[in-house]
Design an enzyme around this catalytic site. Structure first.
Site, mmCIF file in Angstrom:
data_model
loop_
_atom_site.group_PDB
_atom_site.id
_atom_site.type_symbol
_atom_site.label_atom_id
_atom_site.label_comp_id
_atom_site.label_asym_id
_atom_site.label_seq_id
_atom_site.Cartn_x
_atom_site.Cartn_y
_atom_site.Cartn_z
ATOM 1 N N LYS A 1 0.834 -1.205 0.000
ATOM 2 C CA LYS A 1 0.000 0.000 0.000
ATOM 3 C C LYS A 1 0.870 1.257 0.000
ATOM 4 O O LYS A 1 0.550 2.225 -0.682
ATOM 5 C CB LYS A 1 -0.950 0.006 1.218
ATOM 6 C CG LYS A 1 -2.040 -1.026 1.113
ATOM 7 C CD LYS A 1 -3.152 -0.539 0.242
ATOM 8 C CE LYS A 1 -4.146 -1.498 -0.310
ATOM 9 N NZ LYS A 1 -4.420 -2.785 0.204
ATOM 10 N N LYS B 1 -2.671 -11.708 -9.779
ATOM 11 C CA LYS B 1 -3.981 -12.238 -9.390
ATOM 12 C C LYS B 1 -5.108 -11.343 -9.875
ATOM 13 O O LYS B 1 -4.892 -10.165 -10.169
ATOM 14 C CB LYS B 1 -4.054 -12.395 -7.874
ATOM 15 C CG LYS B 1 -3.896 -11.095 -7.108
ATOM 16 C CD LYS B 1 -4.293 -11.261 -5.655
ATOM 17 C CE LYS B 1 -4.360 -9.903 -4.997
ATOM 18 N NZ LYS B 1 -4.932 -9.846 -3.697
ATOM 19 N N LYS C 1 -9.293 -5.999 -8.113
ATOM 20 C CA LYS C 1 -9.940 -4.748 -8.531
ATOM 21 C C LYS C 1 -8.909 -3.661 -8.789
ATOM 22 O O LYS C 1 -9.063 -2.836 -9.679
ATOM 23 C CB LYS C 1 -10.886 -4.268 -7.419
ATOM 24 C CG LYS C 1 -12.235 -4.919 -7.467
ATOM 25 C CD LYS C 1 -13.022 -4.671 -6.193
ATOM 26 C CE LYS C 1 -12.895 -5.854 -5.266
ATOM 27 N NZ LYS C 1 -13.812 -6.036 -4.216
#
Ligand code: TYM
Length: 332
Positions: free
Chosen positions: A112, A195, A198
């Site tokens: 992040k 993977k 979103k």
């Protein structure tokens, strides 16, 4: 006594096949044999500052999708995380014994800060303690999640064991990540790497609510290559990903058929993708139709969320009452 299961999904958009096969498919299978709590992790989603109307819309989406996938609210407890304030209280207690170094080392935190260097807030840092609070508030032992959540589960065990040691008891059990197929799964996306997620964009994901036209378009644009260069060669990642997707939605015979064509160098990616798209459409059509129906039934959705909040709070209250006693918050 049935074993207790907890899991949740952040409301940041619509559910995709990764969420389904990593998490929700397991929720559906587990609901008959376990004491299940499945929630919508709206507190977690605040780390990215959604607008109030987006947040509410996404929460509704996940609630509808849980039901459309076959989670039965009579058999399980479905609830919205922010309806259970005891979770936030336990989060506070757990934060007192979570150390900066270990929180900074979490792979998701590092990810992040790399992708959002302008928004490295304390909620991101303490994301794993909130997740531990979600699990420990019902003293769960099994947590159905995808492979990407494995480290968070390890941290949950660290926090619960540390709490037990600190107060010299065994109040919290050890929670384990769980998947029906034994191994935790990682469903690949359509962009050739990594993977389904979103954050990699809509083109990388097949959503449960995607229409047949959208699915055909997305699959036709999925990354491939110039085809195998020699017989029986190993598949490059992008191709293997599409075969992995075929494995979850197509019959074993179909998979074997295209696998053999690939090995013999006679595969035509156009045919392969067409078959994959049609099998995905067969898989998601009943779910998509239920999503469309349930979305309109606001009265039912409200009733499910209300009933779930009551049941979840009953269980959460018991835990918080005991935790307060253990810590030494006693009433006069
Ligand atoms: P979230 O919202 O990112 O994802 C929800 C669930 O979907 C799984 N998943 C996948 N599984 C396989 N392949 C993929 N491509 C894929 N993409 C997503 C995730 O592993 C997850 O199980 N921190 C959690 C939400 C959460 C939670 C909890 C989960 C909050 N508190 C307590 C369990 C218990 C999250 O961000 O998941």
């Amino acid at each position: 006594m049935k074993e207790t299961v907890v899991s949740g999904i952040r409301p940041t958009g619509k559910l995709h096949l990764g969420n389904y096969f990593g998490a929700v498919a397991n929720f559906v299978k587990m609901q008959h044999d376990y004491n299940c709590y499945f929630f919508i992790a709206d507190l977690h989603s605040l780390t990215t500052h959604p607008t109030p109307s987006d947040l509410h819309g996404y929460v509704k989406h996940i609630l509808v999708e849980y039901l459309a996938c076959g989670i039965n609210p009579e058999e399980t407890t479905i609830y919205v995380q922010s309806d259970v304030p005891e979770v936030a209280e336990l989060y506070l207690y757990l934060n007192m014994n979570a150390y900066l170094g270990e929180l900074e080392r979490s792979a998701s935190f590092k990810d992040k800060i790399r992708s959002h260097p302008d928004n490295v807030n304390a909620g991101l840092l303490t994301y794993p303690t909130l997740m531990a609070a979600d699990i420990l508030i019902h003293r769960a032992t099994k947590v159905p999640v995808g492979k990407d959540q494995e480290q968070h589960l390890e941290m949950t065990r660290t926090f619960s064991n540390r709490f037990n040691r600190l107060y010299n008891n065994d109040f919290f059990p050890e929670a384990q990540a769980y998947n029906f197929s034994q191994n935790l799964v990682k469903i690949p996306g359509l962009d050739g790497s990594g993977k389904m997620s979103k954050s990699s964009g809509d083109g990388n994901c097949i959503y449960l609510s995607d229409s047949p036209e959208v699915i055909r378009k997305k699959i036709s644009r999925a990354v491939t290559d110039g085809g195998p260069a020699e017989e029986n060669q190993a598949k490059p990642e992008a191709i293997q990903n599409l075969f992995d997707l075929m494995k979850i939605v197509s019959t074993p015979d179909t998979l074997t058929h295209f696998d053999e064509l690939y090995s013999k160098m006679s595969i035509r990616y156009g045919d392969f993708k067409k078959q994959l798209a049609e099998d995905m459409i067969v898989f998601n059509t009943p779910i998509r139709e239920k999503i469309e129906d349930l979305s309109k039934d606001t009265v039912y959705l409200r009733q499910v969320a209300k009933h779930g909040a009551l049941k979840a709070r009953e269980s959460a209250h018991k835990t918080i009452k005991a935790v307060r006693e253990i810590i030494g918050f006693k009433s006069f």
